[in-house]
Design an enzyme around this catalytic site. Sequence first.
Site, PDB file in Angstrom:
ATOM      1  N   TYR A  72      12.865  -4.178  -4.916  1.00 44.11           N
ATOM      2  CA  TYR A  72      11.711  -4.545  -6.301  1.00 44.11           C
ATOM      3  C   TYR A  72      10.664  -3.588  -5.821  1.00 44.11           C
ATOM      4  O   TYR A  72      10.053  -2.796  -6.738  1.00 44.11           O
ATOM      5  CB  TYR A  72      11.186  -5.898  -6.024  1.00 44.11           C
ATOM      6  CG  TYR A  72       9.811  -6.017  -6.821  1.00 44.11           C
ATOM      7  CD1 TYR A  72       9.631  -6.024  -7.978  1.00 44.11           C
ATOM      8  CD2 TYR A  72       8.559  -6.271  -5.795  1.00 44.11           C
ATOM      9  CE1 TYR A  72       8.473  -6.120  -8.546  1.00 44.11           C
ATOM     10  CE2 TYR A  72       7.534  -6.580  -6.471  1.00 44.11           C
ATOM     11  CZ  TYR A  72       7.388  -6.304  -7.768  1.00 44.11           C
ATOM     12  OH  TYR A  72       6.138  -6.557  -8.470  1.00 44.11           O
ATOM     13  N   GLY A 127       0.011   0.005  -5.274  1.00 49.29           N
ATOM     14  CA  GLY A 127      -1.346  -0.597  -5.080  1.00 49.29           C
ATOM     15  C   GLY A 127      -2.026  -0.164  -6.140  1.00 49.29           C
ATOM     16  O   GLY A 127      -2.536   1.142  -6.194  1.00 49.29           O
ATOM     17  N   CYS A 174       0.939  -1.252  -0.167  1.00 52.49           N
ATOM     18  CA  CYS A 174       0.123  -0.018  -0.023  1.00 52.49           C
ATOM     19  C   CYS A 174       0.922   1.272   0.132  1.00 52.49           C
ATOM     20  O   CYS A 174       2.163   1.079   0.247  1.00 52.49           O
ATOM     21  CB  CYS A 174      -0.986   0.085   1.398  1.00 52.49           C
ATOM     22  SG  CYS A 174      -2.006  -1.355   1.384  1.00 52.49           S
ATOM     23  N   ASN A 187      -0.110   1.562   5.892  1.00 51.67           N
ATOM     24  CA  ASN A 187       0.839   0.512   4.982  1.00 51.67           C
ATOM     25  C   ASN A 187       1.581  -0.438   5.829  1.00 51.67           C
ATOM     26  O   ASN A 187       2.143   0.067   6.628  1.00 51.67           O
ATOM     27  CB  ASN A 187       1.869   1.390   4.031  1.00 51.67           C
ATOM     28  CG  ASN A 187       2.891   0.636   3.160  1.00 51.67           C
ATOM     29  OD1 ASN A 187       3.918   1.047   3.134  1.00 51.67           O
ATOM     30  ND2 ASN A 187       2.289  -0.618   2.967  1.00 51.67           N
ATOM     31  N   GLY A 188       1.291  -1.923   5.691  1.00 48.05           N
ATOM     32  CA  GLY A 188       2.103  -2.667   6.502  1.00 48.05           C
ATOM     33  C   GLY A 188       0.933  -3.868   6.837  1.00 48.05           C
ATOM     34  O   GLY A 188       0.136  -4.083   6.080  1.00 48.05           O
TER      35      GLY A 188
END
Length: 501
Positions: free
Chosen positions: A267, A35, A8, A120-121
């Site tokens: 990445y 996302g 996210c 996010n996480g």
Amino acid sequence: MAEVHDECGIAGVWLREGNAAPQLYKMLLHLQNRGQLSAGLTTYSSKRGSLLRTYKNLGTVNEVFRTRNERTGELFSRLSGEAGIGHVRYSTFGKASRCYAHPFERKHGRKDRWFSFCFNGNIANYPELKRQLLSSDEYHLMYDSDTEIIMHYLARALDSASGKPNLREVFAGLAGAFDGAYSLAYLDAEGRLAAVRDPCGIRPLCYAVEPDRILFASESVALANLGCGEIRSLGPGEMLLAEGGAARVERFSLPIRKAHCMFEYVYFANVASTIEGRAVYQARVNLGKEMAKEETLAVNAEEYVAVSVPDSSKPFGEGYAFALGLPHREGLVRNRFIGRTFIEESERADKVKNKFSMVREVIEGKKVILLDDSIVRGTTSRQLISYLRQGGAREVHLRVSCPPIVSPCFYGVDMSTFSELVASRFAAPGKEMDSEATAHLASELGADSLIYQKLEKLPAAIGLPAEELCMGCLTGQYPTPAGQRLCASARGITRAYEVRG
Ligand code: SF4
């Protein structure tokens, strides 16, 4: 091209003048790599009855905000406000439904308890927190999501404050309960805006403070593209609080141990971003140079061509090819205008062809060195190699920027079991894959040879000491107790890495 998805992205803005909504929209566009399942924002305006207003839906940022449609202007004017938070989501948890889109808003009659947040996480001890909530019989959970749990914990902490809640104390209390990765954006109906980063700093979060605006985002590229000059990383266990036009950074938790996700560098993150002061682009080029040192073939520019899997592997390929004096060509081109849904819904065998076009002139008759950032499930590598052979490649040699991913991630990346990780059948966590196992995996993927990045080379290539990185999916050593526990129980179920071949 890893077969995992970015988790996210979050963003936040306060403006002395103007409308935060279009600014957030631009920031979310620059975070779209993190996302594409849903997007949304909440804004605050002291001038309207609905002090907080949330708009969110399924789709990419452009799909959600319909920017080619004249309604966009109306939407931004309805959302007009001096502060706001925004989110793009890929589902690692919960279903592909609008109910799971962020931000989550919790209304309340008191302005300092009416809030919205997004994150996010992944909260690794989510099941325990859920059990605790449900044990009291006072709570009812509507969704299967850690976001709902965070919302209840936040609401409970705010409600239990006497007088106006002190946000530093609220997040200090939550840090004692939450175990995992969370970079969180918070906004309340008094216009208080906060960015919060977990005590390990697993997911990135950066900010910029200027005289007339305060901004934060998961990635620096979102701030740089809005013209921010000085961009800083928020430290683990720190929060940025913007209140009444002033910003301050406060520590709400002692850092347990820095554990920045190595996969962001390899990445996930946008190649134009900088995380913890380290350029993602440079880290990837360095990984390519390191890979060049491991090359065992007598490569030469006449017979061989280096081809990177677009787009995240390109700097890795550049570093590798430049060091060896090999031509680095666009043998694969990403099909940018084929929709995400079409690719995801296509037959397995067609996925790679729908996603990439092959440039036959580059591939035909060549020994191809295929440069990829990682191998997770192995399906895409296998299909790509077969695709290149169909295009006339004489040989295909796979070179992988990330060391073998042999253990799950419990911090928000969608690889949560041993059984889905192809390399876990060939190497134990923290150990290099031996040559016999590497040859075995290469043959399973259809490659003529395979070389993985050496684990010991990764931290130096990124530019951070190993002690400051999370490398749990490579080593099986996780930075938090819940990560360790989850790994031990997952290992007990599968003992996957012992079942070689
Ligand atoms: S386990 Fe791997 S993917 Fe997950 S946070 Fe750690 S390094 Fe990143």
